[in-house]
Design a protein around this motif. Sequence first.
Motif, PDB file in Angstrom:
ATOM      1  N   ARG A 537       1.121  -0.855   0.004  1.00 49.46           N
ATOM      2  CA  ARG A 537       0.269  -0.079   0.074  1.00 49.46           C
ATOM      3  C   ARG A 537       0.926   1.100  -0.207  1.00 49.46           C
ATOM      4  O   ARG A 537       0.129   1.960  -0.853  1.00 49.46           O
ATOM      5  CB  ARG A 537      -0.892  -0.007   1.137  1.00 49.46           C
ATOM      6  N   SER A 540       1.985   2.175  -3.752  1.00 48.05           N
ATOM      7  CA  SER A 540       0.975   1.778  -4.837  1.00 48.05           C
ATOM      8  C   SER A 540      -0.008   2.595  -4.376  1.00 48.05           C
ATOM      9  O   SER A 540      -0.348   3.611  -5.380  1.00 48.05           O
ATOM     10  CB  SER A 540       0.649   0.539  -4.622  1.00 48.05           C
ATOM     11  N   ALA A 542      -3.672   3.659  -3.197  1.00 45.73           N
ATOM     12  CA  ALA A 542      -4.554   3.468  -2.591  1.00 45.73           C
ATOM     13  C   ALA A 542      -4.683   2.544  -3.196  1.00 45.73           C
ATOM     14  O   ALA A 542      -5.949   1.144  -2.696  1.00 45.73           O
ATOM     15  CB  ALA A 542      -5.877   4.815  -3.252  1.00 45.73           C
ATOM     16  N   GLU A 543      -4.530   2.516  -4.455  1.00 45.57           N
ATOM     17  CA  GLU A 543      -4.711   0.622  -5.041  1.00 45.57           C
ATOM     18  C   GLU A 543      -3.777  -0.420  -4.735  1.00 45.57           C
ATOM     19  O   GLU A 543      -2.513  -0.006  -5.314  1.00 45.57           O
ATOM     20  CB  GLU A 543      -5.496   0.656  -6.432  1.00 45.57           C
ATOM     21  N   THR A 545      -1.348  -3.365  -5.714  1.00 46.54           N
ATOM     22  CA  THR A 545      -1.185  -3.774  -7.480  1.00 46.54           C
ATOM     23  C   THR A 545      -0.236  -5.189  -6.746  1.00 46.54           C
ATOM     24  O   THR A 545       0.548  -5.256  -5.277  1.00 46.54           O
ATOM     25  CB  THR A 545      -0.371  -3.027  -8.944  1.00 46.54           C
TER      26      THR A 545
END
Length: 559
Positions: A537, A540, A542-543, A545
């Motif tokens: 987290r 990257s 919020a999203e 991957t």
Amino acid sequence: MLTALSIRNIVLIEALDLAFGPGLGVLTGETGAGKSILLDALGLVLGNRADSALVRSGEDQASVTATFEFAALPAPLKEALDDAEVEIEPGEPLLIRRRLKADGGSKAFVNDQPVGVALLRSLAGSLVELHGQHDDRGLVNPRGHRALLDRYADADVAGVTAAWESWRKAREALEQAEGAIEQARADQDLLLAHLSELTNIEPEEGEEETLANSRADMQKGEKLAGDLEDLRTVWDGSDSPLASLRVAARKLDRIAVEHPLLAEALAALDRAVIEAGEAEEKLQSAAEAMLHDPQELDRIETRLFELRALARKHSCQVDDLPEVMRTMRAKLDAIEQGDADLANLQKAERDAHEIYRGRAEALHATRVSAAMALDEAVAAELAPLKLDAARFKTAVADQPEEKWGPLGMDSVEFLIATNPGADFAPLNKIASGGELSRFILALKVALAEQGGAATVIFDEIDRGVGGAVASAIGERLARLASGTNGEAGQLLAVTHSPQVAARGATHYMIAKSSEGTVTKTSVASLDDAGRQEEIARMLSGAEITDEARAQADRLLEGV
């Protein structure tokens, strides 16, 4: 070190119980999640000002309890607790609790004993060292810089302290002697006058009582003189009663053989003559003892007046006057002897001063040499921390003699210059909190020690940096937390950097959640999977991957 932190009703935290261990612990979470609340809560048990705004909305009170455990209680902590009469058994944890009311006011407890907040502040320096935006303690405080340099240099401060104590005692002895002689010389003329006056009279112990008794007898004789004269006429002369008794006794002696009653009368008359004679002798002795000689009485009264006047003058009893004379003679003798004694004390003071100066100068040389080595060690740490344009200097300055002390003749302060050509300034004058934290980290690594506190906290030391610099910060934090001599220390880092977070031995994630109008902050200790997810987290955003998770794995494996 800090082993547990229990928080109740502090801002967004309803109830939170955290356990801490040795090594590097990292605290992460999104901006605004409440990391500062944890530090504020910890600050309460360290004696920070109690602000009722910290009490959770709708609650009457809040509390924070911190538990510290030690293999052996550090000397400064034990001394502070002993002074406050707080008892703690060997091996017993140290529990500090602070209770805060919503309407104002707070109470503090150490091992369940009520204490003043001042005690918490005195303990704080040995418990937690916090480096962050507004740090003014620990390595930033110049008062501790000399001790840190001496520890780094393994300097012989004890020898200087011993020499200082010897010099101080020799100086005090000299000053006392000089003061005594100066006072004695100021009093010399008065002493000579008083002694001359006493010598002229030459008082003797017990003299007052003898004179007083003699005066009393003579005064009685003066009063009884008429009566004694009348009695003397009874015994003197051929017509006195005593003479008549003796004539009668002689006559009766010639005829006493004629009848037994005459013999008895003679015996009674003889007894009367004998007793009358004894009475005459005693009256004569009494008259002589109480003989009234006006000149002798005047002499006695004059002598008594002079003695008593001198006793009042010297605030003593008459019988103490001979001792007063002896004391005055001793003081005058001391003035004559004082110059010789003063010369010996002056030599002793000079010798002690030279010994102290020699040891203090040797300590100064040790400090200067160690300062150069420390400056080089810190300089080597600056470039990896993105401080390659900055310079560090340990200023060791001679102080004037009036400021010399048991720790030597030097002042020591760590100075930095953040830009080329800029003047050196104290650590606490640095504008950027991130720069300051990285300077502190570099200094700690160079010193290879933990600053004296049981727990060290870095608050966002990685602010404004990333990549290789963040990795360098993480590596150094982990190195510091590993401790020295095989004994792990405890270091907590509030961080936004995945490179730093990956170095943690333990990882705490701070999160904020809302249920309707109620917002809460929670803290969770992450397992391996949780760490991977949190670091991903951080990488990257919020999203999260798969690539971020893979990169998180690489960071975790790399440590």
